[in-house]
Design an enzyme around this catalytic site. Structure first.
Site, PDB file in Angstrom:
ATOM      1  N   GLU A   7     137.855 120.376  48.051  1.00 48.53           N
ATOM      2  CA  GLU A   7     138.221 120.098  49.446  1.00 48.53           C
ATOM      3  C   GLU A   7     137.170 119.161  50.046  1.00 48.53           C
ATOM      4  OE1 GLU A   7     140.679 120.552  51.840  1.00 48.53           O
ATOM      5  OE2 GLU A   7     139.230 119.358  52.965  1.00 48.53           O
ATOM      6  N   HIS A  41     155.471 154.641  63.304  1.00 53.91           N
ATOM      7  CA  HIS A  41     154.386 155.125  62.443  1.00 53.91           C
ATOM      8  C   HIS A  41     154.979 155.836  61.231  1.00 53.91           C
ATOM      9  CE1 HIS A  41     150.545 156.657  61.132  1.00 53.91           C
ATOM     10  NE2 HIS A  41     151.137 157.830  60.946  1.00 53.91           N
ATOM     11  N   GLY A  55     171.508 106.721  53.389  1.00 50.85           N
ATOM     12  CA  GLY A  55     171.851 106.176  54.707  1.00 50.85           C
ATOM     13  C   GLY A  55     170.830 105.164  55.186  1.00 50.85           C
ATOM     14  N   GLY A  88     169.849 121.053  52.164  1.00 52.40           N
ATOM     15  CA  GLY A  88     168.753 122.034  52.067  1.00 52.40           C
ATOM     16  C   GLY A  88     167.401 121.348  51.942  1.00 52.40           C
ATOM     17  N   GLY A 109     142.540 119.149  47.541  1.00 51.67           N
ATOM     18  CA  GLY A 109     143.108 119.459  48.852  1.00 51.67           C
ATOM     19  C   GLY A 109     143.218 120.959  49.043  1.00 51.67           C
ATOM     20  N   GLY A 143     144.379 122.497  51.590  1.00 52.82           N
ATOM     21  CA  GLY A 143     145.287 122.716  52.724  1.00 52.82           C
ATOM     22  C   GLY A 143     146.276 123.807  52.348  1.00 52.82           C
ATOM     23  N   ASP A 185     159.430 116.630  59.907  1.00 54.20           N
ATOM     24  CA  ASP A 185     158.222 116.042  59.315  1.00 54.20           C
ATOM     25  C   ASP A 185     158.067 114.548  59.618  1.00 54.20           C
ATOM     26  OD1 ASP A 185     158.006 118.506  58.182  1.00 54.20           O
ATOM     27  OD2 ASP A 185     157.804 117.814  56.118  1.00 54.20           O
TER      28      ASP A 185
END
Ligand code: NAI
Length: 474
Positions: free
Chosen positions: A211, A453, A114, A39, A188, A190, A320
Protein backbone atom coordinates in the site's frame (compact mmCIF):
# COMPACT_ATOMS: atom_id res chain seq x y z
CA UNK A 1 -35.58 3.27 -38.75
CA UNK A 2 -35.38 5.29 -35.56
CA UNK A 3 -37.10 4.04 -32.44
CA UNK A 4 -38.48 6.55 -29.95
CA UNK A 5 -38.25 6.45 -26.16
CA UNK A 6 -38.73 8.70 -23.16
CA UNK A 7 -35.52 7.30 -21.69
CA UNK A 8 -32.57 5.29 -22.94
CA UNK A 9 -30.09 3.99 -20.39
CA UNK A 10 -26.57 3.22 -21.53
CA UNK A 11 -25.46 0.27 -19.43
CA UNK A 12 -27.60 -2.41 -17.81
CA UNK A 13 -25.58 -2.90 -14.63
CA UNK A 14 -27.14 -2.68 -11.20
CA UNK A 15 -27.43 1.11 -11.55
CA UNK A 16 -28.88 0.86 -15.05
CA UNK A 17 -31.49 -1.83 -14.64
CA UNK A 18 -32.82 -0.55 -11.28
CA UNK A 19 -33.11 2.92 -12.84
CA UNK A 20 -35.00 1.42 -15.79
CA UNK A 21 -37.49 -0.27 -13.48
CA UNK A 22 -38.13 2.97 -11.60
CA UNK A 23 -38.59 4.74 -14.95
CA UNK A 24 -41.10 2.11 -16.06
CA UNK A 25 -42.99 2.53 -12.77
CA UNK A 26 -43.24 6.24 -13.56
CA UNK A 27 -44.70 5.50 -16.98
CA UNK A 28 -41.65 6.35 -19.10
CA UNK A 29 -41.06 4.25 -22.21
CA UNK A 30 -37.60 2.91 -21.46
CA UNK A 31 -34.79 1.04 -23.17
CA UNK A 32 -31.48 -0.30 -21.90
CA UNK A 33 -28.46 -0.71 -24.16
CA UNK A 34 -26.09 -3.34 -22.76
CA UNK A 35 -23.02 -4.75 -24.52
CA UNK A 36 -22.60 -7.73 -22.21
CA UNK A 37 -25.06 -9.03 -19.66
CA UNK A 38 -27.74 -7.36 -17.55
CA UNK A 39 -26.40 -7.02 -14.02
CA UNK A 40 -23.03 -5.58 -15.03
CA UNK A 41 -19.93 -5.53 -12.85
CA UNK A 42 -21.80 -5.94 -9.56
CA UNK A 43 -23.55 -9.14 -10.60
CA UNK A 44 -20.95 -10.74 -12.86
CA UNK A 45 -17.52 -9.56 -11.67
CA UNK A 46 -17.84 -7.63 -8.44
CA UNK A 47 -20.19 -7.55 -5.46
CA UNK A 48 -21.97 -10.86 -5.95
CA UNK A 49 -19.20 -13.21 -7.15
CA UNK A 50 -16.66 -11.92 -4.63
CA UNK A 51 -19.11 -12.27 -1.77
CA UNK A 52 -20.01 -15.79 -2.96
CA UNK A 53 -16.30 -16.68 -2.89
CA UNK A 54 -15.84 -15.06 0.52
CA UNK A 55 -18.76 -17.17 1.75
CA UNK A 56 -16.97 -20.31 0.52
CA UNK A 57 -13.85 -19.23 2.41
CA UNK A 58 -15.91 -18.56 5.55
CA UNK A 59 -17.49 -22.02 5.36
CA UNK A 60 -14.02 -23.56 4.92
CA UNK A 61 -12.74 -21.72 8.00
CA UNK A 62 -15.82 -22.73 9.99
CA UNK A 63 -15.43 -26.38 9.06
CA UNK A 64 -11.75 -26.24 9.97
CA UNK A 65 -12.78 -25.05 13.43
CA UNK A 66 -15.89 -27.25 13.65
CA UNK A 67 -14.42 -29.48 16.35
CA UNK A 68 -14.86 -26.59 18.84
CA UNK A 69 -18.59 -26.88 18.23
CA UNK A 70 -18.63 -30.64 18.70
CA UNK A 71 -18.61 -31.38 14.99
CA UNK A 72 -15.86 -33.72 13.81
CA UNK A 73 -14.72 -32.86 10.30
CA UNK A 74 -11.14 -34.04 10.00
CA UNK A 75 -8.86 -32.52 7.34
CA UNK A 76 -11.27 -30.47 5.21
CA UNK A 77 -9.88 -29.24 1.91
CA UNK A 78 -10.85 -26.28 -0.25
CA UNK A 79 -11.96 -26.99 -3.79
CA UNK A 80 -11.67 -23.83 -5.88
CA UNK A 81 -13.46 -25.38 -8.85
CA UNK A 82 -16.51 -26.17 -6.75
CA UNK A 83 -16.40 -22.72 -5.12
CA UNK A 84 -16.33 -21.18 -8.61
CA UNK A 85 -19.19 -23.42 -9.76
CA UNK A 86 -21.29 -22.32 -6.80
CA UNK A 87 -20.40 -18.68 -7.49
CA UNK A 88 -21.57 -19.18 -11.08
CA UNK A 89 -24.83 -20.74 -9.94
CA UNK A 90 -25.49 -17.78 -7.62
CA UNK A 91 -24.84 -15.35 -10.50
CA UNK A 92 -27.01 -17.32 -12.93
CA UNK A 93 -29.93 -17.44 -10.56
CA UNK A 94 -29.77 -13.69 -9.90
CA UNK A 95 -29.21 -12.95 -13.59
CA UNK A 96 -32.38 -14.81 -14.49
CA UNK A 97 -34.18 -12.79 -11.85
CA UNK A 98 -32.93 -9.51 -13.31
CA UNK A 99 -33.95 -10.54 -16.85
CA UNK A 100 -37.40 -11.44 -15.56
CA UNK A 101 -37.78 -8.12 -13.76
CA UNK A 102 -36.74 -6.15 -16.84
CA UNK A 103 -39.10 -8.16 -19.05
CA UNK A 104 -42.10 -7.84 -16.75
CA UNK A 105 -41.55 -4.10 -16.49
CA UNK A 106 -41.74 -3.93 -20.31
CA UNK A 107 -38.26 -2.45 -20.69
CA UNK A 108 -36.68 -2.97 -24.12
CA UNK A 109 -33.13 -4.32 -24.01
CA UNK A 110 -30.74 -3.79 -26.93
CA UNK A 111 -27.81 -6.19 -26.69
CA UNK A 112 -25.17 -4.09 -28.38
CA UNK A 113 -22.73 -1.21 -27.89
CA UNK A 114 -24.41 2.16 -27.42
CA UNK A 115 -22.83 5.34 -28.76
CA UNK A 116 -24.21 8.83 -28.23
CA UNK A 117 -24.69 10.78 -31.45
CA UNK A 118 -24.41 14.53 -31.87
CA UNK A 119 -27.15 16.58 -33.52
CA UNK A 120 -28.19 14.57 -36.58
CA UNK A 121 -31.01 13.86 -38.97
CA UNK A 122 -32.63 11.93 -36.12
CA UNK A 123 -32.68 14.80 -33.63
CA UNK A 124 -31.50 18.42 -33.58
CA UNK A 125 -29.91 17.87 -30.17
CA UNK A 126 -27.19 15.46 -29.13
CA UNK A 127 -28.34 12.29 -27.40
CA UNK A 128 -29.71 9.88 -29.95
CA UNK A 129 -28.12 6.49 -29.42
CA UNK A 130 -26.65 4.32 -32.13
CA UNK A 131 -26.64 0.66 -31.07
CA UNK A 132 -23.85 -1.25 -32.77
CA UNK A 133 -23.86 -5.03 -32.92
CA UNK A 134 -20.99 -7.52 -33.13
CA UNK A 135 -22.81 -9.67 -35.63
CA UNK A 136 -23.56 -8.32 -39.09
CA UNK A 137 -26.70 -6.44 -38.31
CA UNK A 138 -27.65 -2.90 -39.07
CA UNK A 139 -27.30 -0.39 -36.21
CA UNK A 140 -30.44 0.57 -34.37
CA UNK A 141 -31.00 4.25 -33.76
CA UNK A 142 -32.80 5.13 -30.55
CA UNK A 143 -34.17 8.64 -30.34
CA UNK A 144 -34.84 9.51 -26.74
CA UNK A 145 -36.07 12.51 -24.80
CA UNK A 146 -33.60 11.63 -22.05
CA UNK A 147 -30.46 9.55 -21.67
CA UNK A 148 -28.84 8.16 -18.56
CA UNK A 149 -25.21 7.10 -18.82
CA UNK A 150 -24.65 4.19 -16.43
CA UNK A 151 -21.62 2.57 -18.04
CA UNK A 152 -19.73 1.94 -14.79
CA UNK A 153 -16.00 1.54 -14.30
CA UNK A 154 -13.09 -0.81 -14.97
CA UNK A 155 -9.96 -1.69 -13.01
CA UNK A 156 -7.22 0.91 -13.41
CA UNK A 157 -3.66 0.00 -14.23
CA UNK A 158 -0.36 1.50 -13.15
CA UNK A 159 1.91 3.20 -15.67
CA UNK A 160 4.49 0.84 -17.22
CA UNK A 161 2.68 -2.24 -15.93
CA UNK A 162 1.16 -4.52 -18.50
CA UNK A 163 -1.75 -6.62 -17.29
CA UNK A 164 -1.05 -9.98 -18.95
CA UNK A 165 -4.06 -11.63 -17.22
CA UNK A 166 -1.85 -14.57 -16.18
CA UNK A 167 0.86 -13.26 -13.88
CA UNK A 168 -0.27 -9.66 -13.55
CA UNK A 169 -4.00 -9.67 -13.03
CA UNK A 170 -6.96 -7.53 -12.01
CA UNK A 171 -9.96 -8.49 -9.91
CA UNK A 172 -11.78 -9.29 -13.19
CA UNK A 173 -9.23 -12.08 -13.81
CA UNK A 174 -9.27 -13.47 -10.27
CA UNK A 175 -13.02 -13.82 -10.26
CA UNK A 176 -12.66 -16.33 -13.11
CA UNK A 177 -9.56 -18.18 -11.86
CA UNK A 178 -9.56 -21.95 -12.19
CA UNK A 179 -6.78 -22.69 -9.74
CA UNK A 180 -5.36 -21.01 -6.69
CA UNK A 181 -1.86 -19.55 -6.82
CA UNK A 182 0.54 -20.49 -4.03
CA UNK A 183 1.32 -16.83 -3.39
CA UNK A 184 0.16 -13.38 -4.44
CA UNK A 185 1.30 -9.79 -4.07
CA UNK A 186 -1.60 -7.35 -3.97
CA UNK A 187 -0.86 -3.77 -4.98
CA UNK A 188 -3.40 -1.49 -3.30
CA UNK A 189 -4.76 -1.90 0.22
CA UNK A 190 -8.17 -0.49 -0.73
CA UNK A 191 -11.50 -2.28 -0.54
CA UNK A 192 -10.83 -4.60 -3.49
CA UNK A 193 -7.31 -5.44 -2.34
CA UNK A 194 -8.45 -6.22 1.20
CA UNK A 195 -11.39 -8.41 0.18
CA UNK A 196 -9.17 -10.48 -2.12
CA UNK A 197 -6.45 -10.63 0.54
CA UNK A 198 -8.97 -12.04 2.99
CA UNK A 199 -10.39 -14.64 0.59
CA UNK A 200 -7.04 -15.81 -0.73
CA UNK A 201 -5.40 -16.05 2.68
CA UNK A 202 -8.34 -17.95 4.16
CA UNK A 203 -8.14 -20.58 1.41
CA UNK A 204 -4.40 -21.08 1.84
CA UNK A 205 -2.64 -18.56 -0.43
CA UNK A 206 0.38 -16.63 0.88
CA UNK A 207 -0.60 -12.94 0.69
CA UNK A 208 1.50 -9.76 0.71
CA UNK A 209 -0.15 -6.33 0.42
CA UNK A 210 1.71 -3.27 -0.87
CA UNK A 211 0.00 0.00 0.00
CA UNK A 212 1.50 3.32 -1.12
CA UNK A 213 -0.18 5.47 1.55
CA UNK A 214 0.57 5.59 5.29
CA UNK A 215 -2.07 2.96 5.96
CA UNK A 216 -4.34 0.53 4.17
CA UNK A 217 -8.00 1.57 3.82
CA UNK A 218 -7.14 5.21 4.42
CA UNK A 219 -10.74 6.53 4.23
CA UNK A 220 -11.84 4.22 7.08
CA UNK A 221 -11.70 5.02 10.81
CA UNK A 222 -8.15 4.50 12.02
CA UNK A 223 -9.18 2.51 15.13
CA UNK A 224 -10.98 0.04 12.89
CA UNK A 225 -8.02 -0.23 10.53
CA UNK A 226 -5.64 -0.74 13.47
CA UNK A 227 -7.74 -3.65 14.73
CA UNK A 228 -8.01 -5.09 11.20
CA UNK A 229 -4.25 -4.95 10.76
CA UNK A 230 -3.77 -6.70 14.09
CA UNK A 231 -6.12 -9.51 13.09
CA UNK A 232 -4.76 -9.94 9.57
CA UNK A 233 -1.13 -9.83 10.67
CA UNK A 234 -1.86 -12.44 13.35
CA UNK A 235 -3.43 -14.63 10.65
CA UNK A 236 -0.23 -14.38 8.60
CA UNK A 237 -0.98 -11.72 5.94
CA UNK A 238 2.00 -9.42 5.29
CA UNK A 239 0.95 -5.76 5.10
CA UNK A 240 3.55 -3.30 3.80
CA UNK A 241 2.48 0.34 4.05
CA UNK A 242 4.19 3.37 2.50
CA UNK A 243 5.33 0.82 -0.04
CA UNK A 244 5.15 1.97 -3.65
CA UNK A 245 5.61 -0.52 -6.44
CA UNK A 246 8.34 0.40 -8.94
CA UNK A 247 8.37 -2.47 -11.39
CA UNK A 248 7.30 -6.04 -11.98
CA UNK A 249 8.88 -8.53 -14.31
CA UNK A 250 8.35 -12.16 -15.05
CA UNK A 251 10.81 -14.55 -16.56
CA UNK A 252 9.25 -17.31 -18.59
CA UNK A 253 7.47 -19.82 -16.39
CA UNK A 254 8.85 -18.43 -13.15
CA UNK A 255 7.51 -16.22 -10.40
CA UNK A 256 6.85 -12.55 -10.81
CA UNK A 257 9.60 -10.32 -9.38
CA UNK A 258 8.40 -7.08 -7.82
CA UNK A 259 10.48 -4.09 -6.84
CA UNK A 260 9.02 -1.55 -4.44
CA UNK A 261 10.21 1.49 -2.52
CA UNK A 262 9.63 1.89 1.20
CA UNK A 263 11.17 4.83 3.04
CA UNK A 264 13.52 5.50 0.12
CA UNK A 265 14.86 1.96 0.18
CA UNK A 266 14.38 -0.45 -2.69
CA UNK A 267 13.13 -3.95 -1.89
CA UNK A 268 12.49 -7.04 -4.00
CA UNK A 269 9.83 -9.67 -3.44
CA UNK A 270 8.35 -12.39 -5.59
CA UNK A 271 5.12 -14.36 -5.87
CA UNK A 272 3.18 -16.45 -8.34
CA UNK A 273 0.72 -13.65 -9.13
CA UNK A 274 0.46 -9.89 -8.84
CA UNK A 275 -2.98 -8.32 -8.36
CA UNK A 276 -3.33 -4.67 -9.33
CA UNK A 277 -6.11 -3.13 -7.21
CA UNK A 278 -5.38 0.59 -7.34
CA UNK A 279 -8.82 1.97 -8.11
CA UNK A 280 -11.23 1.98 -11.04
CA UNK A 281 -11.68 4.41 -13.94
CA UNK A 282 -14.87 5.54 -15.68
CA UNK A 283 -16.04 3.58 -18.73
CA UNK A 284 -16.44 6.45 -21.19
CA UNK A 285 -14.29 5.24 -24.05
CA UNK A 286 -16.00 5.31 -27.47
CA UNK A 287 -19.46 6.07 -26.08
CA UNK A 288 -19.61 9.31 -28.05
CA UNK A 289 -19.04 11.88 -25.29
CA UNK A 290 -17.09 13.97 -27.82
CA UNK A 291 -20.34 14.43 -29.77
CA UNK A 292 -21.86 16.29 -26.81
CA UNK A 293 -21.09 19.19 -24.45
CA UNK A 294 -20.60 16.77 -21.55
CA UNK A 295 -17.54 17.60 -19.44
CA UNK A 296 -15.16 15.48 -17.43
CA UNK A 297 -13.57 16.21 -14.08
CA UNK A 298 -9.79 16.07 -13.64
CA UNK A 299 -9.87 12.34 -12.93
CA UNK A 300 -11.80 11.53 -16.10
CA UNK A 301 -15.24 11.07 -14.51
CA UNK A 302 -18.34 12.68 -16.03
CA UNK A 303 -19.27 15.93 -14.29
CA UNK A 304 -22.85 16.10 -12.99
CA UNK A 305 -24.94 18.50 -10.91
CA UNK A 306 -26.98 17.62 -7.81
CA UNK A 307 -29.67 15.99 -10.01
CA UNK A 308 -27.02 13.92 -11.85
CA UNK A 309 -27.45 16.00 -15.03
CA UNK A 310 -24.43 16.52 -17.25
CA UNK A 311 -23.81 19.77 -19.13
CA UNK A 312 -26.44 18.44 -21.57
CA UNK A 313 -29.42 18.76 -19.25
CA UNK A 314 -31.32 15.84 -20.82
CA UNK A 315 -28.31 13.51 -20.42
CA UNK A 316 -27.67 12.23 -16.90
CA UNK A 317 -24.79 10.15 -15.54
CA UNK A 318 -25.17 7.87 -12.52
CA UNK A 319 -23.00 5.38 -10.65
CA UNK A 320 -19.26 4.77 -10.96
CA UNK A 321 -19.01 6.83 -14.17
CA UNK A 322 -19.72 10.16 -12.40
CA UNK A 323 -16.91 10.04 -9.85
CA UNK A 324 -19.04 9.63 -6.71
CA UNK A 325 -18.54 6.72 -4.34
CA UNK A 326 -18.15 3.58 -6.44
CA UNK A 327 -20.80 1.50 -4.71
CA UNK A 328 -23.76 -0.35 -6.22
CA UNK A 329 -26.15 1.10 -3.63
CA UNK A 330 -25.01 4.61 -4.56
CA UNK A 331 -25.58 3.90 -8.27
CA UNK A 332 -29.13 2.65 -7.71
CA UNK A 333 -29.95 5.58 -5.43
CA UNK A 334 -28.64 8.07 -7.98
CA UNK A 335 -30.48 6.35 -10.82
CA UNK A 336 -33.81 6.47 -9.00
CA UNK A 337 -33.30 10.15 -8.15
CA UNK A 338 -32.31 10.98 -11.74
CA UNK A 339 -35.43 9.32 -13.11
CA UNK A 340 -37.65 11.04 -10.55
CA UNK A 341 -36.10 14.34 -11.64
CA UNK A 342 -36.87 13.49 -15.28
CA UNK A 343 -40.46 12.72 -14.28
CA UNK A 344 -40.70 16.10 -12.57
CA UNK A 345 -41.01 14.67 -9.07
CA UNK A 346 -38.23 16.81 -7.64
CA UNK A 347 -35.22 15.21 -6.12
CA UNK A 348 -33.79 15.00 -2.64
CA UNK A 349 -30.05 15.34 -2.39
CA UNK A 350 -27.83 12.45 -1.49
CA UNK A 351 -26.13 13.02 1.84
CA UNK A 352 -22.70 11.40 1.92
CA UNK A 353 -23.25 10.79 5.63
CA UNK A 354 -26.13 8.44 4.88
CA UNK A 355 -24.14 6.08 2.65
CA UNK A 356 -22.99 2.93 4.42
CA UNK A 357 -19.75 1.36 3.29
CA UNK A 358 -18.78 -2.27 3.86
CA UNK A 359 -15.82 -4.59 3.43
CA UNK A 360 -16.85 -8.22 3.31
CA UNK A 361 -13.61 -9.90 4.37
CA UNK A 362 -12.88 -11.86 7.50
CA UNK A 363 -13.36 -9.88 9.72
CA UNK A 364 -16.02 -7.69 8.14
CA UNK A 365 -15.95 -3.91 8.37
CA UNK A 366 -18.90 -1.54 8.08
CA UNK A 367 -19.24 2.18 8.55
CA UNK A 368 -21.56 5.13 8.14
CA UNK A 369 -20.98 8.84 8.70
CA UNK A 370 -17.79 10.57 9.74
CA UNK A 371 -14.65 8.85 11.02
CA UNK A 372 -13.00 10.13 14.20
CA UNK A 373 -10.30 11.73 12.05
CA UNK A 374 -12.99 13.62 10.07
CA UNK A 375 -14.89 14.90 13.12
CA UNK A 376 -11.61 16.20 14.56
CA UNK A 377 -10.73 17.88 11.29
CA UNK A 378 -14.20 19.46 11.03
CA UNK A 379 -13.93 20.82 14.56
CA UNK A 380 -16.92 19.00 16.08
CA UNK A 381 -17.29 18.93 19.85
CA UNK A 382 -17.76 15.17 19.98
CA UNK A 383 -17.94 12.20 22.29
CA UNK A 384 -17.24 8.58 21.39
CA UNK A 385 -17.50 5.13 22.90
CA UNK A 386 -16.47 1.66 21.82
CA UNK A 387 -18.19 -1.59 22.73
CA UNK A 388 -16.43 -4.89 22.22
CA UNK A 389 -18.20 -7.93 20.76
CA UNK A 390 -17.03 -9.61 23.98
CA UNK A 391 -19.94 -7.81 25.65
CA UNK A 392 -22.51 -9.47 23.38
CA UNK A 393 -23.93 -12.87 24.30
CA UNK A 394 -24.73 -13.90 20.71
CA UNK A 395 -21.13 -13.27 19.65
CA UNK A 396 -20.05 -15.84 22.26
CA UNK A 397 -22.72 -18.26 21.03
CA UNK A 398 -21.34 -17.84 17.50
CA UNK A 399 -17.75 -18.16 18.69
CA UNK A 400 -16.93 -14.83 17.02
CA UNK A 401 -16.07 -12.28 19.71
CA UNK A 402 -13.27 -10.43 17.92
CA UNK A 403 -14.23 -6.87 16.98
CA UNK A 404 -16.05 -3.79 18.25
CA UNK A 405 -18.48 -1.01 17.44
CA UNK A 406 -17.50 2.61 17.78
CA UNK A 407 -20.09 5.37 17.95
CA UNK A 408 -19.31 9.07 17.62
CA UNK A 409 -21.88 11.71 18.56
CA UNK A 410 -22.10 15.48 18.51
CA UNK A 411 -21.94 16.61 22.17
CA UNK A 412 -24.05 19.69 21.46
CA UNK A 413 -26.92 18.10 19.53
CA UNK A 414 -26.61 14.42 20.52
CA UNK A 415 -26.72 13.63 16.76
CA UNK A 416 -24.95 10.50 15.58
CA UNK A 417 -21.90 11.55 13.59
CA UNK A 418 -20.53 8.10 12.77
CA UNK A 419 -20.84 4.41 13.51
CA UNK A 420 -17.89 2.13 12.73
CA UNK A 421 -17.94 -1.62 13.14
CA UNK A 422 -15.53 -4.51 12.79
CA UNK A 423 -16.30 -8.17 13.37
CA UNK A 424 -18.44 -11.02 12.07
CA UNK A 425 -21.77 -10.01 10.44
CA UNK A 426 -21.31 -6.25 10.88
CA UNK A 427 -22.14 -5.74 7.18
CA UNK A 428 -25.67 -6.84 8.11
CA UNK A 429 -25.83 -4.76 11.30
CA UNK A 430 -24.85 -1.50 9.59
CA UNK A 431 -28.32 -1.42 7.99
CA UNK A 432 -29.69 -0.45 11.42
CA UNK A 433 -27.21 2.40 11.63
CA UNK A 434 -28.30 3.49 8.13
CA UNK A 435 -31.92 3.56 9.29
CA UNK A 436 -30.93 5.57 12.35
CA UNK A 437 -29.00 8.06 10.20
CA UNK A 438 -31.86 8.36 7.70
CA UNK A 439 -34.36 9.15 10.45
CA UNK A 440 -31.83 11.46 12.07
CA UNK A 441 -32.05 9.50 15.32
CA UNK A 442 -30.13 10.66 18.34
CA UNK A 443 -27.99 8.33 20.42
CA UNK A 444 -30.70 8.55 23.10
CA UNK A 445 -33.34 7.26 20.66
CA UNK A 446 -31.03 4.48 19.48
CA UNK A 447 -30.46 3.46 23.09
CA UNK A 448 -34.22 3.25 23.72
CA UNK A 449 -34.87 0.82 20.84
CA UNK A 450 -35.65 -2.72 21.97
CA UNK A 451 -33.13 -5.14 20.47
CA UNK A 452 -33.90 -8.87 20.51
CA UNK A 453 -31.82 -10.92 22.92
CA UNK A 454 -29.64 -12.69 22.15
CA UNK A 455 -28.71 -11.00 18.90
CA UNK A 456 -25.71 -9.22 17.49
CA UNK A 457 -27.90 -6.14 16.99
CA UNK A 458 -27.60 -5.55 20.73
CA UNK A 459 -24.17 -4.07 20.06
CA UNK A 460 -25.82 -1.02 18.45
CA UNK A 461 -27.96 -0.50 21.56
CA UNK A 462 -24.97 -1.05 23.85
CA UNK A 463 -22.89 1.47 21.90
CA UNK A 464 -25.72 4.02 22.12
CA UNK A 465 -26.12 3.36 25.85
CA UNK A 466 -22.37 3.68 26.35
CA UNK A 467 -22.15 7.05 24.62
CA UNK A 468 -25.18 8.19 26.65
CA UNK A 469 -23.25 7.31 29.80
CA UNK A 470 -25.56 4.39 30.65
CA UNK A 471 -23.41 1.45 29.60
CA UNK A 472 -24.72 -1.91 30.86
CA UNK A 473 -22.47 -4.51 29.30
CA UNK A 474 -18.90 -4.04 28.22
P1 NAI B 1 -9.40 2.07 -3.72
O1 NAI B 1 -9.31 3.46 -4.23
O2 NAI B 1 -10.37 1.74 -2.64
O3 NAI B 1 -7.96 1.59 -3.20
C1 NAI B 1 -6.81 1.60 -4.00
C2 NAI B 1 -5.60 1.63 -3.10
O4 NAI B 1 -4.44 1.46 -3.91
C3 NAI B 1 -5.44 2.92 -2.34
O5 NAI B 1 -5.30 2.65 -0.96
C4 NAI B 1 -4.16 3.52 -2.94
O6 NAI B 1 -3.41 4.25 -2.00
C5 NAI B 1 -3.42 2.28 -3.38
N1 NAI B 1 -2.41 2.52 -4.43
C6 NAI B 1 -2.55 3.28 -5.53
N2 NAI B 1 -1.41 3.25 -6.26
C7 NAI B 1 -0.53 2.43 -5.63
C8 NAI B 1 0.81 1.99 -5.88
N3 NAI B 1 1.49 2.40 -6.95
N4 NAI B 1 1.43 1.15 -5.00
C9 NAI B 1 0.73 0.74 -3.89
N5 NAI B 1 -0.52 1.14 -3.61
C10 NAI B 1 -1.16 1.97 -4.45
O7 NAI B 1 -9.65 1.17 -5.03
P2 NAI B 1 -10.08 -0.34 -5.18
O8 NAI B 1 -9.77 -1.13 -3.96
O9 NAI B 1 -9.48 -0.76 -6.47
O10 NAI B 1 -11.66 -0.26 -5.29
C11 NAI B 1 -12.28 0.50 -6.33
C12 NAI B 1 -13.66 0.94 -5.93
O11 NAI B 1 -14.54 -0.16 -5.87
C13 NAI B 1 -13.68 1.60 -4.56
O12 NAI B 1 -14.38 2.81 -4.65
C14 NAI B 1 -14.39 0.64 -3.70
O13 NAI B 1 -15.15 1.28 -2.68
C15 NAI B 1 -15.30 -0.10 -4.68
N6 NAI B 1 -15.59 -1.43 -4.18
C16 NAI B 1 -16.43 -1.58 -3.13
C17 NAI B 1 -16.65 -2.82 -2.58
C18 NAI B 1 -17.53 -2.93 -1.40
O14 NAI B 1 -18.34 -2.06 -1.17
N7 NAI B 1 -17.40 -3.96 -0.58
C19 NAI B 1 -16.01 -4.02 -3.10
C20 NAI B 1 -15.12 -3.74 -4.17
C21 NAI B 1 -14.94 -2.50 -4.70
Amino acid sequence: MALNYDLVILGGGTGGYVTAIRAAQLGLTTAIVEKQKLGGTCLHKGCIPTKALLKSAAVYQQVKNAADFGVEAPSPTFNIEQAMARKKAVINSLHQGVEHLVRTNKIDVYEGFGRILGPSIFSPIAGSISVEYEEEKENDILVSKNVIIATGSSPSNLPNMEIDHTHIVTSDDLVEMTELPKSIIIVGGGVIGMEWASFLHDVGVEVTILEAQDQILSPFDHDIVKQLKRILTKKGITILEQAKIDSASVEKGSEIQVTYQKQHEIHNISAEKLLIAVGRHANTNKIGIENTDIQFDQKGFIQVNEHFQTKESHIYAIGDVNGGQQLAHVATYEGKKAVEHIAGLGSSQLSQQEIPSCIYGNPEIAMIGFTEEEVKQKGYDYRLEKVSLQAIGKAHVNGQTEGFTKIIIDKQTNDILGIHMIGAHVTELIGQASTAKYFDSSALELSEVIYPHPSLSEIIGEAALAVEGRKIHG
